[in-house]
Enzyme design. Structure first.
Site, PDB file in Angstrom:
ATOM      1  N   GLY A  78      27.809  -7.108  -3.221  1.00  0.00           N
ATOM      2  CA  GLY A  78      27.297  -8.223  -2.421  1.00  0.00           C
ATOM      3  C   GLY A  78      28.336  -9.113  -1.777  1.00  0.00           C
ATOM      4  O   GLY A  78      28.074  -9.714  -0.738  1.00  0.00           O
ATOM      5  N   ASP A  91      28.774 -13.335  -4.149  1.00  0.00           N
ATOM      6  CA  ASP A  91      27.846 -13.599  -3.057  1.00  0.00           C
ATOM      7  C   ASP A  91      26.920 -14.767  -3.386  1.00  0.00           C
ATOM      8  O   ASP A  91      26.720 -15.671  -2.602  1.00  0.00           O
ATOM      9  CB  ASP A  91      27.035 -12.339  -2.698  1.00  0.00           C
ATOM     10  CG  ASP A  91      26.343 -11.688  -3.894  1.00  0.00           C
ATOM     11  OD1 ASP A  91      26.547 -12.119  -5.051  1.00  0.00           O
ATOM     12  OD2 ASP A  91      25.590 -10.716  -3.672  1.00  0.00           O
ATOM     13  N   ASP A 129      23.017 -17.173  -9.247  1.00  0.00           N
ATOM     14  CA  ASP A 129      21.577 -17.319  -9.448  1.00  0.00           C
ATOM     15  C   ASP A 129      21.349 -17.819 -10.881  1.00  0.00           C
ATOM     16  O   ASP A 129      21.594 -18.980 -11.162  1.00  0.00           O
ATOM     17  CB  ASP A 129      20.947 -15.946  -9.171  1.00  0.00           C
ATOM     18  CG  ASP A 129      19.439 -15.954  -9.130  1.00  0.00           C
ATOM     19  OD1 ASP A 129      18.860 -16.922  -8.626  1.00  0.00           O
ATOM     20  OD2 ASP A 129      18.820 -14.967  -9.594  1.00  0.00           O
ATOM     21  N   VAL A 174      17.124 -14.219  -0.601  1.00  0.00           N
ATOM     22  CA  VAL A 174      17.829 -14.124   0.680  1.00  0.00           C
ATOM     23  C   VAL A 174      18.595 -12.803   0.809  1.00  0.00           C
ATOM     24  O   VAL A 174      18.988 -12.193  -0.187  1.00  0.00           O
ATOM     25  CB  VAL A 174      18.816 -15.305   0.853  1.00  0.00           C
ATOM     26  CG1 VAL A 174      18.075 -16.628   0.932  1.00  0.00           C
ATOM     27  CG2 VAL A 174      19.847 -15.351  -0.268  1.00  0.00           C
ATOM     28  N   ARG A 183      22.253  -5.492   3.968  1.00  0.00           N
ATOM     29  CA  ARG A 183      23.604  -6.010   3.751  1.00  0.00           C
ATOM     30  C   ARG A 183      24.337  -6.221   5.075  1.00  0.00           C
ATOM     31  O   ARG A 183      25.226  -7.059   5.171  1.00  0.00           O
ATOM     32  CB  ARG A 183      24.430  -5.040   2.888  1.00  0.00           C
ATOM     33  CG  ARG A 183      23.957  -4.911   1.441  1.00  0.00           C
ATOM     34  CD  ARG A 183      25.027  -4.208   0.615  1.00  0.00           C
ATOM     35  NE  ARG A 183      24.532  -3.688  -0.654  1.00  0.00           N
ATOM     36  CZ  ARG A 183      24.447  -4.404  -1.787  1.00  0.00           C
ATOM     37  NH1 ARG A 183      24.788  -5.672  -1.779  1.00  0.00           N
ATOM     38  NH2 ARG A 183      24.011  -3.852  -2.888  1.00  0.00           N
TER      39      ARG A 183
HETATM   40  P1  IMP Z   1      22.811 -13.834 -11.832  1.00  0.00           P
HETATM   41  O1  IMP Z   1      23.461 -13.153 -12.974  1.00  0.00           O
HETATM   42  O2  IMP Z   1      21.332 -14.075 -12.063  1.00  0.00           O
HETATM   43  O3  IMP Z   1      23.500 -15.091 -11.359  1.00  0.00           O
HETATM   44  O4  IMP Z   1      22.817 -12.741 -10.704  1.00  0.00           O
HETATM   45  C1  IMP Z   1      23.500 -12.857  -9.564  1.00  0.00           C
HETATM   46  C2  IMP Z   1      23.309 -11.589  -8.777  1.00  0.00           C
HETATM   47  O5  IMP Z   1      21.915 -11.350  -8.514  1.00  0.00           O
HETATM   48  C3  IMP Z   1      23.967 -11.742  -7.432  1.00  0.00           C
HETATM   49  O6  IMP Z   1      25.311 -11.322  -7.475  1.00  0.00           O
HETATM   50  C4  IMP Z   1      23.098 -10.879  -6.551  1.00  0.00           C
HETATM   51  O7  IMP Z   1      23.542  -9.534  -6.599  1.00  0.00           O
HETATM   52  C5  IMP Z   1      21.722 -10.953  -7.169  1.00  0.00           C
HETATM   53  N1  IMP Z   1      20.869 -11.954  -6.486  1.00  0.00           N
HETATM   54  C6  IMP Z   1      20.419 -13.117  -6.973  1.00  0.00           C
HETATM   55  N2  IMP Z   1      19.686 -13.780  -6.077  1.00  0.00           N
HETATM   56  C7  IMP Z   1      19.661 -13.019  -4.958  1.00  0.00           C
HETATM   57  C8  IMP Z   1      19.062 -13.167  -3.644  1.00  0.00           C
HETATM   58  O8  IMP Z   1      18.396 -14.156  -3.298  1.00  0.00           O
HETATM   59  N3  IMP Z   1      19.298 -12.134  -2.783  1.00  0.00           N
HETATM   60  C9  IMP Z   1      20.026 -11.036  -3.093  1.00  0.00           C
HETATM   61  N4  IMP Z   1      20.606 -10.862  -4.294  1.00  0.00           N
HETATM   62  C10 IMP Z   1      20.417 -11.846  -5.225  1.00  0.00           C
HETATM   63 MG    MG Z   2      25.907  -9.330  -6.752  1.00  0.00          MG
END
Ligand code: IMP
Ligand code: MG
Length: 189
Positions: free
Chosen positions: A50, A107, A110, A160, A172
């Site tokens: 990403g 990227d 979350d 997004v 992408r």
């Molecule tokens: P986390 O471990 O939940 O913070 O995951 C983060 C990862 O989830 C990011 O690096 C993205 O690959 C994916 N992700 C989270 N939210 C989105 C979104 O809105 N669009 C696309 N990928 C997302």
């Molecule tokens: Mg990612």
């Protein structure tokens, strides 16, 4: 896969190409200012896939010497819920990061689980410092105790795509960041 206009799947553009240019330039300047006096090598660590578009632009907005490396990780757990335990799919090429300034380039932040564990894994290798640079931040969704040091834009809790971010590996290559129409993923939930 049928070929069609991907922009038809976008509900709203959140960051235009110009917004992204301005954002990357601003972060690049901040990074240069913060690291220019450090005696340690600066390594930008891009988390695949990403962050590749952001990484490509960001590294060119940094005008002090730096190295780049890539990691690929996956969050896995029971069923569909992520345990937050990170499995390394591809490790850094750089063997010794001891004494280096690491800047993780992501990227989107979350839940924060991925970066929380990734940071711990890298911390164990004794770098001089570790910071996090994320293009996008969704603070409302955070469950892990982690914050980014550099944030491009704080966004609402919406899914997004574009500028590296995907849905099922698609979108992408959109040059902007937009909210995906929920109808596109409604069937998959
Ligand atoms: P986390 O471990 O939940 O913070 O995951 C983060 C990862 O989830 C990011 O690096 C993205 O690959 C994916 N992700 C989270 N939210 C989105 C979104 O809105 N669009 C696309 N990928 C997302
Ligand atoms: Mg990612």
């Amino acid at each position: 896969m049928n070929k069609y206009d991907m922009s038809a799947d976008i509900e709203r553009v959140l960051l235009s190409e110009q917004d992204l240019k301005d954002t990357v330039a601003r972060i690049g300047k901040e990074i240069c200012k913060d690291y220019k006096d450090s005696p340690n090598p600066l390594i930008l660590v891009s988390v695949l896939k990403g962050s590749v578009v952001f990484m490509g632009d960001l590294m060119r907005a940094i005008d002090i010497p730096c190295f780049i490396d890539f990691m690929s990780v996956s969050s896995y757990g029971a069923g569909t819920t992520s345990s937050g335990v990170v499995k390394i799919i591809k490790d850094l090429d750089t063997n010794a990061i001891e004494g280096a300034d690491l800047l993780i380039v992501e990227d989107i932040l979350d839940s924060g689980k991925t970066l929380y564990y990734l940071k711990q894994i890298l911390q164990a290798r004794n770098p001089a410092s570790i910071k996090i640079c994320t293009l996008l931040d969704k603070p409302e969704r955070r469950t892990a105790p982690i914050t980014a040091d550099y944030v491009g834009a704080t966004i609402p809790d919406a899914f997004v795509v574009g500028y590296g971010l995907d849905y099922a590996e698609k979108y992408r290559n959109l040059p902007y960041v937009g909210i995906l129409k929920p109808s596109v993923y409604a069937d998959d939930k």
